[in-house]
Design a protein around this motif. Structure first.
Motif, PDB file in Angstrom:
ATOM      1  N   UNK A   1      54.675  68.244  -9.313  1.00 49.48           N
ATOM      2  CA  UNK A   1      53.694  68.004 -10.373  1.00 49.48           C
ATOM      3  C   UNK A   1      54.094  66.791 -11.209  1.00 49.48           C
ATOM      4  N   UNK A   2      53.120  65.890 -11.385  1.00 47.34           N
ATOM      5  CA  UNK A   2      53.339  64.681 -12.175  1.00 47.34           C
ATOM      6  C   UNK A   2      53.608  65.023 -13.633  1.00 47.34           C
ATOM      7  N   UNK A   3      54.457  64.227 -14.258  1.00 47.41           N
ATOM      8  CA  UNK A   3      54.647  64.316 -15.705  1.00 47.41           C
ATOM      9  C   UNK A   3      54.387  62.938 -16.318  1.00 47.41           C
ATOM     10  N   UNK A   4      54.258  62.931 -17.627  1.00 49.50           N
ATOM     11  CA  UNK A   4      54.041  61.663 -18.339  1.00 49.50           C
ATOM     12  C   UNK A   4      55.341  60.914 -18.574  1.00 49.50           C
ATOM     13  N   UNK A   5      56.463  61.467 -18.108  1.00 49.62           N
ATOM     14  CA  UNK A   5      57.781  60.876 -18.367  1.00 49.62           C
ATOM     15  C   UNK A   5      58.110  59.799 -17.352  1.00 49.62           C
ATOM     16  N   UNK A   6      58.407  58.616 -17.845  1.00 49.77           N
ATOM     17  CA  UNK A   6      58.915  57.557 -16.980  1.00 49.77           C
ATOM     18  C   UNK A   6      60.335  57.920 -16.565  1.00 49.77           C
ATOM     19  N   UNK A   7      60.678  57.630 -15.329  1.00 46.81           N
ATOM     20  CA  UNK A   7      62.011  57.939 -14.803  1.00 46.81           C
ATOM     21  C   UNK A   7      63.027  56.994 -15.437  1.00 46.81           C
ATOM     22  N   UNK A   8      63.789  57.519 -16.374  1.00 48.92           N
ATOM     23  CA  UNK A   8      64.801  56.742 -17.085  1.00 48.92           C
ATOM     24  C   UNK A   8      66.095  57.551 -17.131  1.00 48.92           C
ATOM     25  N   UNK A   9      67.235  56.894 -17.381  1.00 49.68           N
ATOM     26  CA  UNK A   9      68.497  57.644 -17.438  1.00 49.68           C
ATOM     27  C   UNK A   9      68.586  58.503 -18.688  1.00 49.68           C
ATOM     28  N   UNK A  10      69.233  59.643 -18.562  1.00 49.20           N
ATOM     29  CA  UNK A  10      69.554  60.477 -19.713  1.00 49.20           C
ATOM     30  C   UNK A  10      70.774  59.884 -20.431  1.00 49.20           C
ATOM     31  N   UNK A  11      70.979  60.260 -21.697  1.00 51.01           N
ATOM     32  CA  UNK A  11      72.191  59.816 -22.397  1.00 51.01           C
ATOM     33  C   UNK A  11      73.439  60.250 -21.626  1.00 51.01           C
ATOM     34  N   UNK A  12      74.361  59.327 -21.425  1.00 51.01           N
ATOM     35  CA  UNK A  12      75.586  59.658 -20.703  1.00 51.01           C
ATOM     36  C   UNK A  12      75.499  59.435 -19.213  1.00 51.01           C
ATOM     37  N   UNK A  13      74.375  58.872 -18.729  1.00 46.98           N
ATOM     38  CA  UNK A  13      74.244  58.635 -17.296  1.00 46.98           C
ATOM     39  C   UNK A  13      75.317  57.681 -16.780  1.00 46.98           C
ATOM     40  N   UNK A  14      75.897  58.037 -15.639  1.00 48.66           N
ATOM     41  CA  UNK A  14      76.686  57.105 -14.836  1.00 48.66           C
ATOM     42  C   UNK A  14      76.329  57.373 -13.386  1.00 48.66           C
TER      43      UNK A  14
END
Length: 383
Positions: A315-328
């Motif tokens: 299911x589609x969401x309105x959220x653009x695929x971006x890193x979460x805080x702390x991503x590595x």
């Protein structure tokens, strides 16, 4: 990247017992070999489209990926079972369009390569394995699961017969009466914790997220609702109206929907599928509703099934695929990091062709907004 951060994948414990991993691997590889083991010469050929891959290349790629990470420690200096495998099957190196014009090994050679790699892993699973081996074996299995699903939606795109038995019952879906489920203002946890088992790097790390109150549909958008939108004066009066999905057609007064190689009467109560994010947005504008963001949809999907109805779709969401805080990035750097470019949307859930091990609420699938070939649909929130 610091040494401590580059070792995050060693924290993805506990891992399933070796017997479970062996079972998963056997299941996933059996499906792959069932799809490709006796593929005709005609079916080995697919059009050169951005949404497709040549089937033999895809078989070589998923086998190479498994071998590269599980048996070669991610090092090209360690030899492969197959000559030129790094050149032929590394998706980060082989340009998409070159996969059609580059000579590939024969189907028999690719199946032998696959057998050698998978047999080596099954041998490994008969010995004690550490967190590192368990991580890469799980990565290889889940990567293969994703490619098996990709074969299914490629076969759907091509109008071929269903390539393997779905994991979820295909008993006829009919949407129940829609309720708007109210969630009061809350603070929820997004992402995944250390010690919660295998995760993908875009889930790092768990963090608090403040959600305003919202109301979300208990059921997905249906074929009937979408057809009503398509035929509305509002849509038809646009300079560029939204067109019917490519797997729909009208014969006389009857709308039909293609499910793999069969044209069936369109079921108005069935969950709408194969709709792009862009067209989902147009539907929402017409109805003066909106798509949920990934955290709202995660909160819904963490509730008991009786409260809401699964669409058996991503299911589609309105959220653009971006890193979460702390991503590595984890060792397979190209899993997430290259796609944080603002052109991908997060999807949640899972389809009939997604095994349960990938249907974790925290899992973030992602596709470009114009794509509709995968098994995708959507539900809405009140404004």
């Amino acid at each position: 990247m610091s040494e401590s951060l580059s070792q995050d994948y060693l924290l993805y414990a506990p891992h399933p017992p070796a017997s479970t991993l062996a079972q998963w691997l056997e299941e996933s590889n059996r499906i792959t070999r069932q799809i490709l083991g006796h593929i005709s010469a005609a079916d080995q050929i697919v059009p050169q489209l951005n949404i497709l891959n040549p089937p033999l290349w895809e078989l070589g790629h998923l086998t190479w990926f498994h071998e590269f990470w599980v048996h070669r420690d991610g090092q090209e200096s360690k030899p492969s079972f197959m000559k030129n495998a790094d050149y032929l099957f590394n998706s980060s190196e082989m340009a998409h369009q070159d996969r059609w014009s580059t000579p590939m090994p024969s189907l028999d050679n690719l199946l032998e390569y696959n057998y050698s790699v998978v047999s080596s892993t099954q041998d490994l699973l008969r010995t004690p394995i550490d967190n590192k081996a368990a991580y890469f074996i799980q990565l290889a299995i889940l990567h293969q699961d994703m490619h098996n699903e990709a074969f299914a939606y490629m076969w759907q795109t091509m109008g071929r017969s269903i390539p393997f038995t779905p994991f979820t019952s295909t008993s006829k879906f009919e949407a129940k009466a829609r309720d708007w489920i109210h969630f009061p203002k809350s603070t929820m946890q997004a992402g995944s914790e250390q010690g919660s088992g295998f995760i993908f790097d875009n889930e790092k790390w768990a963090h608090s997220n403040d959600l305003p109150a919202f109301d979300i549909a208990s059921t997905p958008v249906t074929n009937g609702e979408y057809l009503e939108f398509l035929q509305s004066p509002s849509n038809l009066g646009q300079s560029m109206p939204v067109a019917p999905p490519s797997h729909w057609k009208k014969e006389g007064d009857i709308w039909l929907e293609r499910i793999f190689n069969e044209w069936l009467p369109l079921s108005s109560a069935s969950a709408l599928r194969h709709i792009s994010y862009l067209d989902a947005q147009r539907f929402c504008e017409y109805h003066q509703v909106r798509l949920p963001n990934e955290h709202e949809l995660s909160l819904l999907m963490s509730q008991k099934q009786g409260v809401w109805q699964s669409s058996n779709l991503w299911e589609w969401t309105s959220s653009t695929f971006t890193p979460f805080p702390g991503f590595t990035a984890d060792p397979y750097i190209d899993y997430s990091q290259p796609w944080f470019d603002g052109s991908y949307q997060v999807l949640k859930g899972g389809s009939l062709f997604t095994p349960d091990r990938l249907k974790r609420v925290a899992f973030r699938n992602f596709y470009q907004a114009h794509r509709s070939d995968h098994f995708c649909g959507f539900r809405t929130c009140l404004l």
